[in-house]
Scaffold this active site. Structure first.
Site, PDB file in Angstrom:
ATOM      1  N   HIS A 107    -101.593  15.546  -8.079  1.00  0.00           N
ATOM      2  CA  HIS A 107    -103.274  15.388  -7.649  1.00  0.00           C
ATOM      3  C   HIS A 107    -103.204  13.935  -6.800  1.00  0.00           C
ATOM      4  O   HIS A 107    -103.953  13.972  -5.942  1.00  0.00           O
ATOM      5  CB  HIS A 107    -104.083  15.819  -8.788  1.00  0.00           C
ATOM      6  CG  HIS A 107    -104.135  17.085  -9.363  1.00  0.00           C
ATOM      7  ND1 HIS A 107    -104.417  18.259  -8.545  1.00  0.00           N
ATOM      8  CD2 HIS A 107    -103.982  17.645 -10.703  1.00  0.00           C
ATOM      9  CE1 HIS A 107    -104.275  19.156  -9.164  1.00  0.00           C
ATOM     10  NE2 HIS A 107    -104.248  19.016 -10.463  1.00  0.00           N
ATOM     11  N   ASP A 162    -104.120  23.296  -1.724  1.00  0.00           N
ATOM     12  CA  ASP A 162    -103.149  23.800  -2.835  1.00  0.00           C
ATOM     13  C   ASP A 162    -101.825  23.524  -3.208  1.00  0.00           C
ATOM     14  O   ASP A 162    -101.298  23.268  -1.947  1.00  0.00           O
ATOM     15  CB  ASP A 162    -103.381  25.531  -2.923  1.00  0.00           C
ATOM     16  CG  ASP A 162    -102.924  26.321  -4.039  1.00  0.00           C
ATOM     17  OD1 ASP A 162    -103.106  25.483  -5.377  1.00  0.00           O
ATOM     18  OD2 ASP A 162    -102.820  27.367  -4.021  1.00  0.00           O
ATOM     19  N   LEU A 199    -117.378  12.319  12.332  1.00  0.00           N
ATOM     20  CA  LEU A 199    -116.822  13.205  11.780  1.00  0.00           C
ATOM     21  C   LEU A 199    -117.717  13.634  10.518  1.00  0.00           C
ATOM     22  O   LEU A 199    -117.760  12.801   9.763  1.00  0.00           O
ATOM     23  CB  LEU A 199    -115.482  13.140  11.476  1.00  0.00           C
ATOM     24  CG  LEU A 199    -114.609  13.710  10.407  1.00  0.00           C
ATOM     25  CD1 LEU A 199    -114.406  15.222  10.957  1.00  0.00           C
ATOM     26  CD2 LEU A 199    -113.670  13.193  10.088  1.00  0.00           C
TER      27      LEU A 199
HETATM   28  C1  FPP Z   1    -104.739  22.695  -6.137  1.00  0.00           C
HETATM   29  O1  FPP Z   1    -103.618  22.528  -6.611  1.00  0.00           O
HETATM   30  C2  FPP Z   1    -105.379  21.586  -6.208  1.00  0.00           C
HETATM   31  C3  FPP Z   1    -106.616  21.228  -6.791  1.00  0.00           C
HETATM   32  C4  FPP Z   1    -107.403  21.949  -7.751  1.00  0.00           C
HETATM   33  C5  FPP Z   1    -107.193  19.847  -6.667  1.00  0.00           C
HETATM   34  C6  FPP Z   1    -107.319  19.181  -5.527  1.00  0.00           C
HETATM   35  C7  FPP Z   1    -107.686  17.855  -5.660  1.00  0.00           C
HETATM   36  C8  FPP Z   1    -107.307  16.817  -4.665  1.00  0.00           C
HETATM   37  C9  FPP Z   1    -106.138  16.899  -3.549  1.00  0.00           C
HETATM   38  C10 FPP Z   1    -107.381  15.592  -5.045  1.00  0.00           C
HETATM   39  C11 FPP Z   1    -108.774  15.518  -4.828  1.00  0.00           C
HETATM   40  C12 FPP Z   1    -109.300  13.898  -4.532  1.00  0.00           C
HETATM   41  C13 FPP Z   1    -110.236  13.606  -3.725  1.00  0.00           C
HETATM   42  C14 FPP Z   1    -110.359  12.170  -3.718  1.00  0.00           C
HETATM   43  C15 FPP Z   1    -111.156  14.390  -3.307  1.00  0.00           C
HETATM   44  P1  FPP Z   1    -103.139  23.129  -7.926  1.00  0.00           P
HETATM   45  O2  FPP Z   1    -103.243  22.211  -8.887  1.00  0.00           O
HETATM   46  O3  FPP Z   1    -103.823  24.587  -7.824  1.00  0.00           O
HETATM   47  O4  FPP Z   1    -101.797  23.438  -7.301  1.00  0.00           O
HETATM   48  P2  FPP Z   1    -100.696  24.550  -8.036  1.00  0.00           P
HETATM   49  O5  FPP Z   1    -101.154  25.914  -7.228  1.00  0.00           O
HETATM   50  O6  FPP Z   1     -99.405  24.444  -7.592  1.00  0.00           O
HETATM   51  O7  FPP Z   1    -100.554  24.767  -9.588  1.00  0.00           O
END
Ligand code: FPP
Length: 230
Positions: free
Chosen positions: A34, A17, A127
């Site tokens: 992201h 997050d 893994l």
């Molecule tokens: C949460 O941060 C993150 C997500 C909902 C998306 C997570 C995705 C990635 C890390 C990329 C995934 C890629 C692959 C290749 C699997 P948020 O957007 O909720 O952050 P915030 O709380 O600061 O708004």
């Protein structure tokens, strides 16, 4: 760096997050957050393989994340496709058993077929990497019960339920890490989290790195797990 050879820590799950806030702090669009989040994820997979972890489960996209603006959803899907491309290209060297958990009916047939092929070809890797995509803990439990009902079982044990979950091959996480400062589980691995140690950090996901993981692991080793005993 700690090599996890004593069997105490086999499975780590991560709620990645803070991508949006990381980008906002820099005056950048959320999509860039992201993108950097995906890099942190890549590095985490590599490191977990190096230290001998047996299973890593990451929350990449929840069933609730569809509520986000279309542009943002598209950017996450694009990152996922990019990652699938990379895995295909480096399949011989890819360090993990690439395994998706969640409702993959949202993917088109072509993407699903490619993912299945990578899963098949990486099955023997030490893994297990569970990428939770279009995943929700309640919906996972509900589908497990539907599956058990359809099998005609009249009495259901905890082992039956665990065996019908997406994680049946790798078991429960020992440690769940959540970055980004919030202290909640957000519908992630609800059944499997029963005895997990929880670790929350204010670090935003794109800033998560080997040192941060070492810190979480060190913290895990400082805890005494009693599993309801004394
Ligand atoms: C949460 O941060 C993150 C997500 C909902 C998306 C997570 C995705 C990635 C890390 C990329 C995934 C890629 C692959 C290749 C699997 P948020 O957007 O909720 O952050 P915030 O709380 O600061 O708004």
């Amino acid at each position: 760096m700690k090599i996890l050879s004593d069997g105490r820590l086999k499975h780590i799950a991560i709620i990645m997050d803070g991508n949006g806030r990381w980008a906002k702090k820099r005056g950048l669009p959320r999509e860039i957050g992201h993108r950097y989040g995906a890099d942190a994820f890549r590095k985490t997979v590599e490191y977990c393989s190096k230290i001998g972890l047996r299973a890593l489960t990451v929350y990449a996209f929840s069933t609730e994340n569809w509520k986000r603006p279309e542009k943002e959803v598209k950017s996450i899907l694009a990152l996922l496709r990019q990652y699938v491309d990379e895995c295909e290209k480096n399949i011989e060297k890819y360090p993990a058993y690439f395994h998706f958990i969640g409702d993959l009916a949202v993917f088109d047939d072509e993407l699903r077929a490619r993912i299945e092929k990578i899963e098949e070809r990486t099955k023997d890797r030490p893994l297990v990497l569970n990428i939770a995509f279009n995943y929700g803990g309640r919906s996972e439990i509900t589908q497990a019960f539907s599956q058990l009902m359809a099998s005609g079982k009249r009495e259901i044990t905890e082992e039956d339920v665990a065996g019908a979950l997406y994680t049946s091959q790798c078991g429960d996480p020992d440690l769940i890490i959540r970055t980004g400062g919030d202290m909640r589980i957000s519908n992630f691995l609800l059944w499997q989290a029963a005895y997990a140690e929880l670790y929350f950090t204010d670090v935003l996901w794109p800033d998560f790195n080997e040192d941060e993981l070492d810190r979480a692991i060190e913290n895990f080793y400082s805890r005494k797990r009693r599993f309801g005993g004394v």
